[in-house]
Design an enzyme around this catalytic site. Structure first.
Site, PDB file in Angstrom:
ATOM      1  N   CYS A   1       3.869   1.303  -8.977  1.00 16.43           N
ATOM      2  CA  CYS A   1       4.415  -0.015  -8.657  1.00 16.43           C
ATOM      3  C   CYS A   1       5.939   0.003  -8.762  1.00 16.43           C
ATOM      4  CB  CYS A   1       3.765  -1.079  -9.541  1.00 16.43           C
ATOM      5  SG  CYS A   1       4.043  -2.769  -8.943  1.00 16.43           S
TER       6      CYS A   1
ATOM      7  N   HIS B   1      -1.730  -0.435  -8.745  1.00 14.64           N
ATOM      8  CA  HIS B   1      -1.915   0.004 -10.136  1.00 14.64           C
ATOM      9  C   HIS B   1      -3.229   0.770 -10.255  1.00 14.64           C
ATOM     10  CE1 HIS B   1       1.350  -2.176 -12.268  1.00 14.64           C
ATOM     11  NE2 HIS B   1       1.268  -2.978 -11.222  1.00 14.64           N
TER      12      HIS B   1
ATOM     13  N   GLU C   1      -4.408   2.306 -12.770  1.00 15.26           N
ATOM     14  CA  GLU C   1      -5.015   2.059 -14.077  1.00 15.26           C
ATOM     15  C   GLU C   1      -5.769   0.728 -14.127  1.00 15.26           C
ATOM     16  OE1 GLU C   1      -1.088  -0.099 -14.353  1.00 15.26           O
ATOM     17  OE2 GLU C   1      -1.878   1.685 -13.340  1.00 15.26           O
TER      18      GLU C   1
END
Length: 266
Positions: free
Chosen positions: A83, A244, A246
């Site tokens: 990001c 993202h 994660e």
């Protein structure tokens, strides 16, 4: 084989623990650090992504992280920008700059200058005049410019090429001014090892209001109000993703496993 030590760069913003956990679950050994010496010793570097471009760039400069991250990328050490971390790979960003609405401003914040161009605001209208919610938050599809590899296939090598246009000489010393393009595979398609086993059109989680410039370094795109760059690659093993991983469930976990595999093979 010992799990590779992967530095998650702490530039005093949030979202560090979730990135650390994601890398550990992917088979790496992540550690959060703001220390340039520790970053220099790591097997790979991850630059996470929460905050504003100008503030993050200034903090990284203050902490002595800018030079060491650039040096590690120049040395061919695997790198992943997430990001804002992807945005910081570029020369400049308008976010948080004194004249934030002016992409041509001389007051834009300076990034790592690994890739050319200015990170600008995402428009709130598309070409037909339809309005979109910005910041862009939520799940969206990532469409590959390259072809994902099949499981078990060896990672494709990537070779440097001149950019499509004049060579940008404004980057600081330590990194070449040409960008890497995917090497065609036997069937004429292109491959990107970060997306090994991930089909084009897979959903990932986004949260951002600024978009990176286009160029031959782009390996994936997404459309919201405009079609924007959702993944980039520099050289063989340096990547940036707008989303993202994660926070992106199984697809994000697969991408992080791919990155750890790239680190192990570097």
């Amino acid at each position: 084989m010992t799990a590779p030590r992967i530095a998650v760069v702490d530039y005093r913003k949030g979202n560090l623990k979730s990135v650390e956990r994601g890398i550990d679950a992917a088979g790496g050994s992540a550690f959060i650090t703001s220390d340039p010496a520790a970053i220099a010793r790591a097997d790979a570097v991850v630059l996470p992504g929460v905050g504003a471009f100008a503030d993050a760039a200034a903090t990284m400069e203050e902490l002595g992280q800018v030079g060491v991250v650039r040096e590690r990328i120049a040395a061919g050490v695997p790198f992943l920008g997430i990001c804002l971390g992807m945005h910081l790979m570029f020369e400049e960003g308008v976010e948080g700059a004194p004249q934030e609405d002016d992409e041509a401003s001389t007051h834009n914040a300076r990034g790592l200058a690994v890739l050319p161009g200015v990170v600008a605001k995402m428009p709130k209208q598309d070409e037909q005049g339809l309005f979109y919610k910005v910041p862009h938050v939520g799940w969206n599809t990532v469409h590959l410019r390259c072809t994902q590899q099949t499981d078990g296939a060896a990672p494709a090598k990537r070779v440097p090429h001149e950019p499509n246009g004049p060579v940008d000489r404004s980057c600081e010393s330590g990194l070449p001014s040409d960008w890497a393009l995917p090497r065609p595979s036997a069937d004429g398609s292109e491959t990107c090892p970060l997306f090994d086993g991930i089909p084009s059109g897979t959903y990932f989680y986004f949260t951002h209001g600024f978009v990176a410039p286009s160029g031959p370094f782009v390996v994936a795109e997404t459309t919201h109000s405009v079609t924007f760059q959702s993944a980039v690659q520099y050289g063989d093993v340096a990547f940036g993703v707008q989303f993202h991983p994660e926070k992106s469930s199984d697809a994000g976990a697969r991408l992080l496993r791919n990155f750890v595999s790239i680190v192990k093979g570097a």
